[in-house]
Design a protein around this motif. Structure first.
Motif, short mmCIF file in Angstrom:
data_model
loop_
_atom_site.label_atom_id
_atom_site.label_comp_id
_atom_site.label_asym_id
_atom_site.label_seq_id
_atom_site.Cartn_x
_atom_site.Cartn_y
_atom_site.Cartn_z
N ALA A 123 0.23 -1.46 -0.05
CA ALA A 123 0.05 0.03 0.64
C ALA A 123 1.00 1.16 0.07
N PHE A 124 0.73 2.01 -0.85
CA PHE A 124 1.16 3.23 -0.78
C PHE A 124 0.30 5.08 -0.70
N PRO A 125 0.30 5.32 0.11
CA PRO A 125 -0.29 6.76 0.70
C PRO A 125 -0.23 7.28 -0.63
N ILE A 126 -1.56 8.46 -0.79
CA ILE A 126 -1.04 10.23 -1.59
C ILE A 126 -1.83 11.13 -0.67
N ARG A 127 -1.14 12.34 -1.32
CA ARG A 127 -1.71 13.28 -0.66
C ARG A 127 -1.98 14.37 -1.94
N ALA A 128 -3.09 14.82 -2.36
CA ALA A 128 -3.25 15.38 -3.34
C ALA A 128 -3.30 16.87 -3.43
N SER A 129 -2.55 17.73 -3.13
CA SER A 129 -3.08 19.09 -2.77
C SER A 129 -3.74 20.34 -4.04
N PHE A 130 -4.77 21.18 -3.56
CA PHE A 130 -5.86 21.80 -4.48
C PHE A 130 -5.01 23.16 -4.58
N PRO A 131 -4.38 23.70 -5.15
CA PRO A 131 -4.67 25.71 -5.29
C PRO A 131 -5.60 26.21 -5.27
N PRO A 132 -5.77 27.40 -4.79
CA PRO A 132 -7.10 27.78 -4.91
C PRO A 132 -7.63 28.37 -5.59
N ASN A 133 -8.76 28.33 -6.04
CA ASN A 133 -10.10 28.18 -7.04
C ASN A 133 -9.20 26.64 -7.81
N ALA A 134 -9.38 25.75 -7.07
CA ALA A 134 -8.80 24.20 -8.37
C ALA A 134 -9.47 23.20 -7.55
N PRO A 135 -11.02 22.97 -7.89
CA PRO A 135 -11.38 22.10 -7.78
C PRO A 135 -11.13 20.42 -7.86
N ARG A 136 -10.05 20.71 -9.33
CA ARG A 136 -10.03 19.38 -9.69
C ARG A 136 -8.69 19.47 -10.14
N VAL A 137 -7.60 18.16 -9.43
CA VAL A 137 -6.24 17.73 -10.20
C VAL A 137 -5.64 16.80 -10.65
N ARG A 138 -4.72 16.38 -11.32
CA ARG A 138 -4.43 14.94 -11.94
C ARG A 138 -2.59 15.28 -11.77
N ASP A 139 -2.36 14.16 -10.72
CA ASP A 139 -1.69 13.87 -10.52
C ASP A 139 -0.71 12.52 -11.26
N ASP A 140 0.55 12.70 -11.77
CA ASP A 140 1.03 11.57 -12.41
C ASP A 140 2.83 11.40 -11.77
N SER A 141 3.06 12.40 -10.42
CA SER A 141 4.39 12.23 -9.78
C SER A 141 4.76 11.42 -9.31
N GLU A 142 3.86 10.60 -8.79
CA GLU A 142 3.97 9.10 -7.74
C GLU A 142 4.71 8.38 -8.47
N ARG A 143 5.91 7.61 -8.47
CA ARG A 143 6.66 6.57 -9.02
C ARG A 143 7.02 5.87 -7.84
N ILE A 144 7.28 4.82 -8.22
CA ILE A 144 7.24 3.42 -7.52
C ILE A 144 8.18 2.38 -7.64
N THR A 145 8.65 1.63 -7.00
CA THR A 145 9.45 0.67 -8.41
C THR A 145 9.61 -1.11 -7.30
N ILE A 146 8.37 -2.29 -7.34
CA ILE A 146 8.73 -3.31 -6.45
C ILE A 146 9.41 -4.08 -7.91
N ARG A 147 10.10 -4.98 -6.37
CA ARG A 147 10.91 -5.75 -8.08
C ARG A 147 9.89 -7.11 -7.21
N ILE A 148 10.60 -8.19 -8.59
CA ILE A 148 9.26 -9.30 -8.87
C ILE A 148 10.26 -10.24 -9.38
N PRO A 149 10.73 -10.85 -8.27
CA PRO A 149 11.45 -12.20 -8.16
C PRO A 149 11.10 -13.39 -9.31
N GLY A 150 12.56 -13.54 -9.84
CA GLY A 150 12.40 -14.41 -10.97
C GLY A 150 13.04 -14.72 -11.86
N ASN A 151 13.05 -15.67 -13.06
CA ASN A 151 13.43 -14.93 -14.40
C ASN A 151 13.00 -14.56 -15.57
#
Length: 180
Positions: A123-151
């Motif tokens: 699980a990964f927590p996210i916090r979205a911040s809304f600028p003044p007078n902006a009811p919507r935001v689009r966020d693609d800044s979150e980047r995670i890396t997971i390792r999947i073992p195996g060949n």
């Protein structure tokens, strides 16, 4: 090029790659295979209300996972594949929201080749911040890396699923409403 020359060329490339500098994880620039990556249909949306009401006046938050970017690389020491994910969140602040930030959690699950058993889940927590007078935001800044073992062949047959961590009531609302 003859059959015997190919192994000799490959050995020469490996020998040159080992000369000085940082050791390369991928001296031949091979493309790492990615597992199949997708969204959990019932958990791709998150709607939160204040109190028991379910109309627009009680809406605190409406979010969706609009997609994702993914990249796969070979992990060090042949320990599997590193999958780097950047989910894309679209978040709307509702009339009942009390602050300019919204907090939620999303999950990433790695499934086995059959798609029936969860091999890992994080699980990964996210916090979205809304600028003044902006009811919507689009966020693609979150980047995670997971390792999947195996060949690489094993990893390619696995699935990685992304979704919001929902309460039972939020999941029931998504199932009743259906996909958007």
């Amino acid at each position: 090029m003859g059959r015997l020359a190919r192994p000799a060329l490959a050995a020469a490339v490996l020998a040159l790659a080992a000369c000085g500098g940082e050791p390369s994880q991928n001296p031949l620039n091979l493309t790492a295979p990615c597992p199949r990556i997708g969204l959990i249909g019932d958990a791709a949306d998150l709607t939160r209300h204040a109190g028991p009401g379910r109309d627009l006046t009680t809406l605190v938050l409406d979010a969706r996972i609009a997609g994702f970017n993914a990249k796969c690389d070979f992990a060090s020491r042949n320990s599997g594949i590193d999958v780097t994910l950047s989910p894309i969140f679209e978040v709307e602040r509702g009339p009942a929201a009390q602050s300019r930030t919204a907090e939620f959690t999303y999950i990433v699950a790695v499934m086995d080749a059959s798609g029936q058993a969860i091999q890992s889940r994080e699980a990964f927590p996210i916090r979205a911040s809304f600028p003044p007078n902006a009811p919507r935001v689009r966020d693609d800044s979150e980047r995670i890396t997971i390792r999947i073992p195996g060949n690489p062949a094993e990893v390619r047959n696995r699935r990685v699923l992304i979704g919001f961590q929902l309460t039972e009531a939020e999941l029931a609302l998504n199932r009743a409403r259906g996909p958007r």
